[in-house]
Each structure stands twice: as C-alpha cells, then as structure tokens.
Design a protein around this motif. Sequence first.
Motif, PDB file in Angstrom:
ATOM      1  N   ILE A  38       9.282  29.489 -58.196  1.00  0.00           N
ATOM      2  CA  ILE A  38       8.622  30.265 -57.142  1.00  0.00           C
ATOM      3  C   ILE A  38       9.685  31.014 -56.351  1.00  0.00           C
ATOM      4  CG2 ILE A  38       7.183  30.127 -55.068  1.00  0.00           C
ATOM      5  CD1 ILE A  38       5.883  27.609 -56.384  1.00  0.00           C
ATOM      6  N   VAL A  39       9.512  32.339 -56.251  1.00  0.00           N
ATOM      7  CA  VAL A  39      10.542  33.174 -55.627  1.00  0.00           C
ATOM      8  C   VAL A  39      10.086  33.837 -54.327  1.00  0.00           C
ATOM      9  CG1 VAL A  39      11.742  33.594 -57.804  1.00  0.00           C
ATOM     10  CG2 VAL A  39       9.914  35.146 -57.082  1.00  0.00           C
ATOM     11  N   PHE A  40       8.765  33.832 -54.049  1.00  0.00           N
ATOM     12  CA  PHE A  40       8.260  34.493 -52.838  1.00  0.00           C
ATOM     13  C   PHE A  40       6.919  33.893 -52.485  1.00  0.00           C
ATOM     14  CE2 PHE A  40       5.601  37.825 -50.901  1.00  0.00           C
ATOM     15  CZ  PHE A  40       6.380  38.163 -49.810  1.00  0.00           C
ATOM     16  N   VAL A  41       6.672  33.738 -51.191  1.00  0.00           N
ATOM     17  CA  VAL A  41       5.363  33.282 -50.736  1.00  0.00           C
ATOM     18  C   VAL A  41       4.967  34.101 -49.513  1.00  0.00           C
ATOM     19  CG1 VAL A  41       6.307  31.403 -49.323  1.00  0.00           C
ATOM     20  CG2 VAL A  41       3.941  31.291 -50.084  1.00  0.00           C
ATOM     21  N   GLU A  42       3.715  34.542 -49.505  1.00  0.00           N
ATOM     22  CA  GLU A  42       3.157  35.251 -48.363  1.00  0.00           C
ATOM     23  C   GLU A  42       2.044  34.378 -47.804  1.00  0.00           C
ATOM     24  OE1 GLU A  42       2.079  39.407 -48.901  1.00  0.00           O
ATOM     25  OE2 GLU A  42       0.320  39.051 -47.652  1.00  0.00           O
ATOM     26  N   LEU A  43       2.145  34.031 -46.524  1.00  0.00           N
ATOM     27  CA  LEU A  43       1.194  33.112 -45.904  1.00  0.00           C
ATOM     28  C   LEU A  43       0.377  33.833 -44.843  1.00  0.00           C
ATOM     29  CD1 LEU A  43       3.590  30.035 -45.510  1.00  0.00           C
ATOM     30  CD2 LEU A  43       1.891  30.454 -47.297  1.00  0.00           C
ATOM     31  N   PRO A  44      -0.786  33.276 -44.464  1.00  0.00           N
ATOM     32  CA  PRO A  44      -1.582  33.899 -43.396  1.00  0.00           C
ATOM     33  C   PRO A  44      -0.830  33.827 -42.067  1.00  0.00           C
ATOM     34  CG  PRO A  44      -2.457  31.735 -43.967  1.00  0.00           C
ATOM     35  CD  PRO A  44      -1.384  32.044 -44.970  1.00  0.00           C
ATOM     36  N   GLU A  45      -1.211  34.697 -41.130  1.00  0.00           N
ATOM     37  CA  GLU A  45      -0.538  34.728 -39.835  1.00  0.00           C
ATOM     38  C   GLU A  45      -1.089  33.643 -38.919  1.00  0.00           C
ATOM     39  OE1 GLU A  45      -0.229  38.476 -37.878  1.00  0.00           O
ATOM     40  OE2 GLU A  45       0.112  39.540 -39.753  1.00  0.00           O
ATOM     41  N   VAL A  46      -0.189  33.043 -38.147  1.00  0.00           N
ATOM     42  CA  VAL A  46      -0.601  32.071 -37.137  1.00  0.00           C
ATOM     43  C   VAL A  46      -1.491  32.789 -36.119  1.00  0.00           C
ATOM     44  CG1 VAL A  46       0.187  30.569 -35.262  1.00  0.00           C
ATOM     45  CG2 VAL A  46       1.436  30.631 -37.435  1.00  0.00           C
ATOM     46  N   GLY A  47      -2.614  32.168 -35.808  1.00  0.00           N
ATOM     47  CA  GLY A  47      -3.567  32.767 -34.873  1.00  0.00           C
ATOM     48  C   GLY A  47      -4.692  33.501 -35.574  1.00  0.00           C
ATOM     49  N   GLY A  48      -4.499  33.808 -36.844  1.00  0.00           N
ATOM     50  CA  GLY A  48      -5.544  34.466 -37.620  1.00  0.00           C
ATOM     51  C   GLY A  48      -6.590  33.449 -38.076  1.00  0.00           C
ATOM     52  N   THR A  49      -7.713  33.952 -38.527  1.00  0.00           N
ATOM     53  CA  THR A  49      -8.739  33.050 -39.046  1.00  0.00           C
ATOM     54  C   THR A  49      -8.815  33.194 -40.556  1.00  0.00           C
ATOM     55  OG1 THR A  49     -10.459  34.707 -38.691  1.00  0.00           O
ATOM     56  CG2 THR A  49     -10.122  33.101 -36.935  1.00  0.00           C
ATOM     57  N   VAL A  50      -9.180  32.102 -41.192  1.00  0.00           N
ATOM     58  CA  VAL A  50      -9.358  32.089 -42.644  1.00  0.00           C
ATOM     59  C   VAL A  50     -10.737  31.519 -42.951  1.00  0.00           C
ATOM     60  CG1 VAL A  50      -6.908  31.933 -43.235  1.00  0.00           C
ATOM     61  CG2 VAL A  50      -8.191  29.839 -42.787  1.00  0.00           C
ATOM     62  N   CYS A  56      -5.872  34.410 -48.796  1.00  0.00           N
ATOM     63  CA  CYS A  56      -5.164  34.422 -47.513  1.00  0.00           C
ATOM     64  C   CYS A  56      -3.653  34.543 -47.698  1.00  0.00           C
ATOM     65  CB  CYS A  56      -5.518  33.198 -46.688  1.00  0.00           C
ATOM     66  SG  CYS A  56      -5.009  31.641 -47.428  1.00  0.00           S
ATOM     67  N   GLY A  57      -3.200  34.793 -48.908  1.00  0.00           N
ATOM     68  CA  GLY A  57      -1.775  34.946 -49.158  1.00  0.00           C
ATOM     69  C   GLY A  57      -1.531  35.011 -50.652  1.00  0.00           C
ATOM     70  N   GLU A  58      -0.250  34.910 -51.031  1.00  0.00           N
ATOM     71  CA  GLU A  58       0.073  34.883 -52.446  1.00  0.00           C
ATOM     72  C   GLU A  58       1.363  34.131 -52.696  1.00  0.00           C
ATOM     73  OE1 GLU A  58       0.118  39.070 -53.400  1.00  0.00           O
ATOM     74  OE2 GLU A  58       2.292  39.138 -53.228  1.00  0.00           O
ATOM     75  N   VAL A  59       1.466  33.650 -53.913  1.00  0.00           N
ATOM     76  CA  VAL A  59       2.655  32.940 -54.360  1.00  0.00           C
ATOM     77  C   VAL A  59       3.165  33.681 -55.585  1.00  0.00           C
ATOM     78  CG1 VAL A  59       3.575  30.763 -55.241  1.00  0.00           C
ATOM     79  CG2 VAL A  59       1.772  30.724 -53.513  1.00  0.00           C
ATOM     80  N   GLU A  60       4.436  34.087 -55.530  1.00  0.00           N
ATOM     81  CA  GLU A  60       5.026  34.840 -56.635  1.00  0.00           C
ATOM     82  C   GLU A  60       6.105  33.994 -57.295  1.00  0.00           C
ATOM     83  OE1 GLU A  60       6.281  38.769 -55.544  1.00  0.00           O
ATOM     84  OE2 GLU A  60       7.607  38.939 -57.266  1.00  0.00           O
ATOM     85  N   SER A  61       6.036  33.945 -58.622  1.00  0.00           N
ATOM     86  CA  SER A  61       7.048  33.209 -59.380  1.00  0.00           C
ATOM     87  C   SER A  61       7.678  34.133 -60.398  1.00  0.00           C
ATOM     88  CB  SER A  61       6.402  32.010 -60.086  1.00  0.00           C
ATOM     89  OG  SER A  61       5.622  32.465 -61.175  1.00  0.00           O
ATOM     90  N   THR A  62       8.605  33.584 -61.160  1.00  0.00           N
ATOM     91  CA  THR A  62       9.233  34.383 -62.202  1.00  0.00           C
ATOM     92  C   THR A  62       8.249  34.685 -63.330  1.00  0.00           C
ATOM     93  OG1 THR A  62      10.074  32.345 -63.185  1.00  0.00           O
ATOM     94  CG2 THR A  62      11.575  33.561 -61.735  1.00  0.00           C
ATOM     95  N   LYS A  63       7.104  33.938 -63.361  1.00  0.00           N
ATOM     96  CA  LYS A  63       6.103  34.136 -64.406  1.00  0.00           C
ATOM     97  C   LYS A  63       4.958  35.032 -63.983  1.00  0.00           C
ATOM     98  CE  LYS A  63       6.689  29.645 -66.689  1.00  0.00           C
ATOM     99  NZ  LYS A  63       6.000  28.382 -67.015  1.00  0.00           N
ATOM    100  N   SER A  64       4.527  34.910 -62.692  1.00  0.00           N
ATOM    101  CA  SER A  64       3.332  35.637 -62.272  1.00  0.00           C
ATOM    102  C   SER A  64       3.195  35.660 -60.753  1.00  0.00           C
ATOM    103  CB  SER A  64       2.080  34.990 -62.869  1.00  0.00           C
ATOM    104  OG  SER A  64       1.879  33.714 -62.300  1.00  0.00           O
ATOM    105  N   VAL A  65       2.183  36.380 -60.294  1.00  0.00           N
ATOM    106  CA  VAL A  65       1.802  36.381 -58.894  1.00  0.00           C
ATOM    107  C   VAL A  65       0.394  35.800 -58.816  1.00  0.00           C
ATOM    108  CG1 VAL A  65       1.346  37.790 -56.847  1.00  0.00           C
ATOM    109  CG2 VAL A  65       3.200  38.420 -58.411  1.00  0.00           C
TER     110      VAL A  65
END
Length: 126
Positions: A38-50, A56-65
């Motif tokens: 896993i090389v990158f992670v995008e998370l929801p913002e604090v204070g936001g609602t889900v 609510c985000g994404e996880v990127e690896s050397t294989k896929s997103v």
Amino acid sequence: MSVPAELHYTSEHEWVAVADGVATVGITAYAAEALGDIVFVELPEVGGTVSSGDTCGEVESTKSVSDLYSPVNGEVVAVNEAAVADPEVIGTDPYGQGWLFKVEVSEEPADLLSPEQYTQLTEGEG
C-alpha cells in the motif's frame, strides 16, 4: 488469515470495532494481502459525515486502487494520520496501528458480518 473474533466486518473487506458510540474502521488482513504494498491512502475529513455503503476514500497499492466504503453512518471524529504518512502500516498491522478512521455513529450498524460470516465470504473468494 487473521479474522479477530472481537470485530465486525463488511463484504467490502473492512473491519469495524464499536465502543462507546465510536466506530473504528480499517481494512482486513485479507484486503491488505490482496492489495499488496500500500503506497497511498485517502481518508474522509474529520468533521465530515459518512453514510453506510458510500465511498469515503481510497487505498492505492502497487497493484490497484480500491475505494474505501464507510460501514456506518455518522460524523468522522478522527483519522489515522500515521497511516496517511506511512501507508505501509495498513498492510503490516491492519487491525492495530493500521486503523483508518473513527466515526461517531448516528445509529447502530445493522448489516455487519460476524467473524464466521466474513471467514465464509473470504473462503468463497479465495
């Protein structure tokens, strides 16, 4: 593959631990292994609602997103900045230091999988 008995799971390969109205969310060891490094992670913002089931985000690896789905409804009260800074921890310790975000739940999640149900799901996919 590790499936801790004290957690609940989603069919999207996330785990959930609810304590005192706050749900801690991460991805399972099965998902981390499938993603690889896993090389990158995008998370929801604090204070936001889900909302349960929404992206609510994404996880990127050397294989896929892969999209990250919220398993619960509520307000994001914390994100794991250490995992953002060093996404590798998500793969090396998915149930510990690799947690992703915390949500103050607005209602108890109803459609989560038990450890036994999640194990059956992953055995069917493997």
